[in-house]
Enzyme design. Structure first.
Site, PDB file in Angstrom:
ATOM      1  N   HIS E  14       0.851  -1.192   0.000  1.00  0.00           N
ATOM      2  CA  HIS E  14       0.000   0.000   0.000  1.00  0.00           C
ATOM      3  C   HIS E  14       0.887   1.243   0.000  1.00  0.00           C
ATOM      4  O   HIS E  14       2.119   1.160   0.069  1.00  0.00           O
ATOM      5  CB  HIS E  14      -0.961   0.014   1.202  1.00  0.00           C
ATOM      6  CG  HIS E  14      -0.371   0.466   2.501  1.00  0.00           C
ATOM      7  ND1 HIS E  14      -1.084   1.162   3.444  1.00  0.00           N
ATOM      8  CD2 HIS E  14       0.878   0.299   3.012  1.00  0.00           C
ATOM      9  CE1 HIS E  14      -0.313   1.399   4.488  1.00  0.00           C
ATOM     10  NE2 HIS E  14       0.868   0.893   4.263  1.00  0.00           N
ATOM     11  N   CYS E  33       5.740   6.820   4.329  1.00  0.00           N
ATOM     12  CA  CYS E  33       4.591   5.996   3.918  1.00  0.00           C
ATOM     13  C   CYS E  33       3.991   6.469   2.592  1.00  0.00           C
ATOM     14  O   CYS E  33       3.156   5.775   2.009  1.00  0.00           O
ATOM     15  CB  CYS E  33       3.499   6.000   4.990  1.00  0.00           C
ATOM     16  SG  CYS E  33       4.066   5.325   6.561  1.00  0.00           S
ATOM     17  N   HIS E  39       5.071   0.473  -0.388  1.00  0.00           N
ATOM     18  CA  HIS E  39       5.776  -0.402   0.562  1.00  0.00           C
ATOM     19  C   HIS E  39       4.738  -1.447   0.999  1.00  0.00           C
ATOM     20  O   HIS E  39       3.673  -1.521   0.390  1.00  0.00           O
ATOM     21  CB  HIS E  39       6.365   0.398   1.735  1.00  0.00           C
ATOM     22  CG  HIS E  39       5.355   1.026   2.618  1.00  0.00           C
ATOM     23  ND1 HIS E  39       4.639   2.154   2.252  1.00  0.00           N
ATOM     24  CD2 HIS E  39       4.871   0.675   3.830  1.00  0.00           C
ATOM     25  CE1 HIS E  39       3.806   2.482   3.223  1.00  0.00           C
ATOM     26  NE2 HIS E  39       3.910   1.585   4.191  1.00  0.00           N
ATOM     27  N   HIS E  41       3.270  -4.656   4.169  1.00  0.00           N
ATOM     28  CA  HIS E  41       3.231  -5.182   5.537  1.00  0.00           C
ATOM     29  C   HIS E  41       2.713  -6.613   5.560  1.00  0.00           C
ATOM     30  O   HIS E  41       1.964  -7.033   4.675  1.00  0.00           O
ATOM     31  CB  HIS E  41       2.299  -4.331   6.419  1.00  0.00           C
ATOM     32  CG  HIS E  41       2.711  -2.907   6.563  1.00  0.00           C
ATOM     33  ND1 HIS E  41       3.792  -2.527   7.328  1.00  0.00           N
ATOM     34  CD2 HIS E  41       2.211  -1.757   6.044  1.00  0.00           C
ATOM     35  CE1 HIS E  41       3.926  -1.209   7.268  1.00  0.00           C
ATOM     36  NE2 HIS E  41       2.986  -0.710   6.487  1.00  0.00           N
ATOM     37  N   ASP E  79      -4.945 -10.477   0.389  1.00  0.00           N
ATOM     38  CA  ASP E  79      -3.662 -11.162   0.534  1.00  0.00           C
ATOM     39  C   ASP E  79      -2.888 -11.156  -0.786  1.00  0.00           C
ATOM     40  O   ASP E  79      -3.424 -11.525  -1.837  1.00  0.00           O
ATOM     41  CB  ASP E  79      -3.888 -12.606   0.986  1.00  0.00           C
ATOM     42  CG  ASP E  79      -2.571 -13.308   1.308  1.00  0.00           C
ATOM     43  OD1 ASP E  79      -1.649 -12.649   1.813  1.00  0.00           O
ATOM     44  OD2 ASP E  79      -2.482 -14.528   1.059  1.00  0.00           O
ATOM     45  N   HIS E  80      -1.610 -10.744  -0.713  1.00  0.00           N
ATOM     46  CA  HIS E  80      -0.755 -10.629  -1.891  1.00  0.00           C
ATOM     47  C   HIS E  80      -1.381  -9.682  -2.913  1.00  0.00           C
ATOM     48  O   HIS E  80      -1.271  -9.876  -4.116  1.00  0.00           O
ATOM     49  CB  HIS E  80      -0.443 -12.009  -2.490  1.00  0.00           C
ATOM     50  CG  HIS E  80       0.565 -12.769  -1.680  1.00  0.00           C
ATOM     51  ND1 HIS E  80       0.250 -13.378  -0.508  1.00  0.00           N
ATOM     52  CD2 HIS E  80       1.904 -12.975  -1.867  1.00  0.00           C
ATOM     53  CE1 HIS E  80       1.338 -13.963  -0.003  1.00  0.00           C
ATOM     54  NE2 HIS E  80       2.348 -13.732  -0.807  1.00  0.00           N
ATOM     55  N   GLU E 126      -0.644  -3.540  11.893  1.00  0.00           N
ATOM     56  CA  GLU E 126       0.149  -3.213  10.716  1.00  0.00           C
ATOM     57  C   GLU E 126       1.596  -3.647  10.939  1.00  0.00           C
ATOM     58  O   GLU E 126       2.258  -4.155  10.034  1.00  0.00           O
ATOM     59  CB  GLU E 126       0.092  -1.709  10.463  1.00  0.00           C
ATOM     60  CG  GLU E 126       0.572  -1.298   9.090  1.00  0.00           C
ATOM     61  CD  GLU E 126       0.551   0.200   8.914  1.00  0.00           C
ATOM     62  OE1 GLU E 126      -0.156   0.672   8.015  1.00  0.00           O
ATOM     63  OE2 GLU E 126       1.251   0.919   9.674  1.00  0.00           O
TER      64      GLU E 126
END
Lengths: 136, 136, 136, 136, 136, 136
Positions: E14, E33, E39, E41, E79-80, E126
Site C-alpha cells: 500500500h 509511507c 511499501h 506489511h 492477501d498478496h 500493521e
C-alpha cells in the site's frame, strides 16, 4: 549454500509411557507426562532445507511445494491425532519430542532429496520452553 | 480502577464429542476435533483482576498470591491431564474452550472476591489463532 | 546426535562500567548503559545440550533434571539480583551479555558432563533485539 | 569465539516476477507472489557477528555501532521502499528472500570486517512462517 | 456473554497518499509511507465475535465456519494484493490501517449477524508496534 | 470511535521497598522484589488513544507524532534508568507496575488531549507473564 525454513503447526495428544513398564515405573521416570489418560501440545515444526539458489527462479525451493510436502507427509498424519495410537510412523516408539523429530526427519529426508535442495534440520517445539533439533 | 493480569500455561488432551451422539454426528459437527483418540493443546490462561491500588503497598494484589491461587485451584487440576476424563469441574460438559473458560471463571470468582480485588476476565488461548474471553 | 534446548528467564539489574574508569570514560564507551544508578532486563536463557537418544527412555536428557540444574546453579543466583554486586561468578568482570553467557557456560559445562549429554551452547537474550550465543 | 546478533525490521513492497517472462509464466512459477501490482511484508533481519570478547570492554562489538551500520547501509535503503524498483543493490535480481539475504551479506561483510568482528550469518524473515539464512 | 477471536494474516502493498495532493504534500503529511512506489506489511487481523454459548454444541460459533467466512470475504481479497489498486472495498479511500479496519468491519458485520453471534471488534496489526481496534 | 495503539519499550532497574519499612518487613511483603541492590526489567508500554478518523487524512492521529510524544515525555525519562532514583515522576511512590502505569497516564493524558484524540488506556508489561492496564 543457503538455508530456508518453513514453519508448520499441529495439535496432538500423547503420553510418555512404556507399555512394558508399570504405571509406577512410568511415573517415576516420566512424571506427570506419564498420565495414562494422555495430555497434549501445540507442536511447532521448523523444516530447514539447504542448497544453491536457482539462478533462473531466484529460489532455493518453491515454498508452496515445501509447504505441501510437509503437510501431506507429516502434518496430516499428526494434527488432531494421538501420537501413540493414531500415527503409523510412531508405532512401537516412545512418543518423546526426540523420537518424533527423528521420525519426521526420516520421512522428509528422501522426499526433499528429489528436489534440488537437501534437508538440513528438523526443529520441533513441544512448548515455548522446550525444543529439539535433529540434523541427521 | 486498575486491571492486572497474570499469565499461566498448561498442556492438556481433549476431544470435542457428545457422548450421546454417534462418531459420525460428532465428526459432522466438530470435524477433526472429534478424533476419538484425543488431541491436545498448550493452553495459555490470562486471569485479569481489577480494583484500587492499595496506597500502603502500591499493589492491587500480590502477584505471588494470585499466581499461587491460579496454580492450586486451576493449573494443578488441568496440566498434563485429559480435560474430558480427569478434570472434576468439566464432568458432563463439552470440553470446548468456551466451557473451559467459564468453568475457570466460576472457580476463581469467589476466591478472588476474598481479596481486595475482583475478577474481571478469563482469557484462554487454545492456539495462537483462537482464543476466548469471558467477563461473567 | 540430537540437540535439546530448555528456556529459562530471569530479571536482573546491571550497569556497564569499569571501576577503574571515570564516569565520563564509561559513558563514552558504554553510553546510557553506564548509568551509575543501574538499569535492568528480563533476560531469556536458552541452554542447548547434545547427545544420543537413550533407547530405554526415548530421552536425550530428562528435562525436569535439566530445568532443576539450571535453576539451582544459575537462575537462583541471578534472578531479582544485581549482576555487578550480588552474583559471585560475575565478580571482577564487566557485566556484559557476552561475559554473562561465558560465565554460565563455565558453570553448566562440567555439571551437564556428569549426565549422558554434553553442553552445546548458551544463548542469552538481553532484549528481543540483542542476543549472544556461546559454544565454548 | 562468541556470536552476537542484532535484530532490525523493515517494511517493503515487492513482487516475484521476471521481466523477460509473461504474466502467465510468472504466475505459473511464483503464484500470487507474481501479482503485478505488488504485495509486501514486514521483514525481520537478524545480523550475527562472531569473534573474541575484547578484555578491555567486555564486548565483542559495540551494538550501538552495529545497529547504526545496519541502519545506514541496509535499513534506510529498503524500509518503506519497493525492493524491485527503489533498491539499487537489488537491480536486475529477482526480489526473493534468498537474493535479498545474499545482497545484504555482500554489503555488510566488508564493513563488519573493518571491526574486530566478522560477519557470521544473515537471517531474514519474510513472514513468521518463512525465513532464509545465509552464511556466505 | 462470551467473546471468541480468530486470527488471520495477509501480506499486502500500500501507500498513504491522496491522489488530489502533490507528492510534496503527501510526503509532508505521511512521511516515508507516501513512497510512490509502494511499501508493504504482514497484517494480522483479529476478528472477535460475541454471544451466548450454544448448550447443544458447547460453541459460541463454529471456528471452521468463522475462519472460512473471513478468508472468503476478506483475506482472499487483500492477501498478496495492493490495497490501493486491487481491493474493491478500498477504492476511493486512503489505505490507512484505520480505514482498512472499518472496511473489514462493514463487510463482516452483516455476514456474522446471520449466525447466532454478533461481531464485537476488528483488531488490525500493521506492525508489532502499531495496531487499530474498531468496535463499530 | 476507533482505537489506535503504539508500543514502545524501555529497560529499567527498580526495587519494591518502602523507605520507612525495614528490610525484613519489605522482604516479607515484596519477596525477592525487595532486593536492596535492585533488579530490572524490559518493560513494554502500549499507549491506546481513541477518537474519530479524520476524513482528510484517513488517520485518527499521526503515529509519528504519537511515537515522538511518548518518547520525549516518557521513554527518555525511564529508559536505562533506575525507577526509584532517577525518575522525577516516581519520586515518593513505590515503583510498582501499577504506580508506574498511573504516572504515565497522568503525563500523557493532557498532552494527547491537545490533539483530536483522547488517551484511552495505558498497558504496561513488566514480564511476559505480568501486566497492568489503566483506563483512568
Amino acid at each position: 549454500m543457503i538455508y530456508i525454513t518453513r514453519r508448520e503447526s499441529f495439535n496432538a495428544a500423547h503420553k510418555l509411557a512404556r507399555e512394558d513398564w508399570s504405571l509406577d515405573k512410568n511415573t517415576e521416570v516420566y512424571g506427570k507426562c506419564a498420565n495414562p489418560n494422555w495430555h497434549g501440545h501445540n507442536y511447532q515444526l521448523y523444516v530447514t532445507v539447504k542448497g544453491e539458489v536457482n539462478p533462473e527462479t531466484g529460489f532455493l525451493v518453491d515454498l508452496k511445494w515445501l509447504k505441501q510436502l510437509i503437510n501431506v507427509n507429516v502434518i496430516d498424519k499428526v494434527d488432531h491425532k494421538n501420537l501413540n495410537i493414531d500415527v503409523d510412523f510412531m508405532q512401537g516408539k516412545l512418543a518423546s519430542t526426540e523420537n518424533l523429530a527423528i521420525a519426521i526427519w526420516d520421512i522428509l529426508k528422501p522426499l526433499i532429496a528429489e528436489s534440488d535442495a537437501e534437508l538440513h534440520s528438523i526443529k520441533l517445539y513441544e512448548t515455548e520452553n522446550n525444543f529439539v533439533e535433529y540434523l541427521g
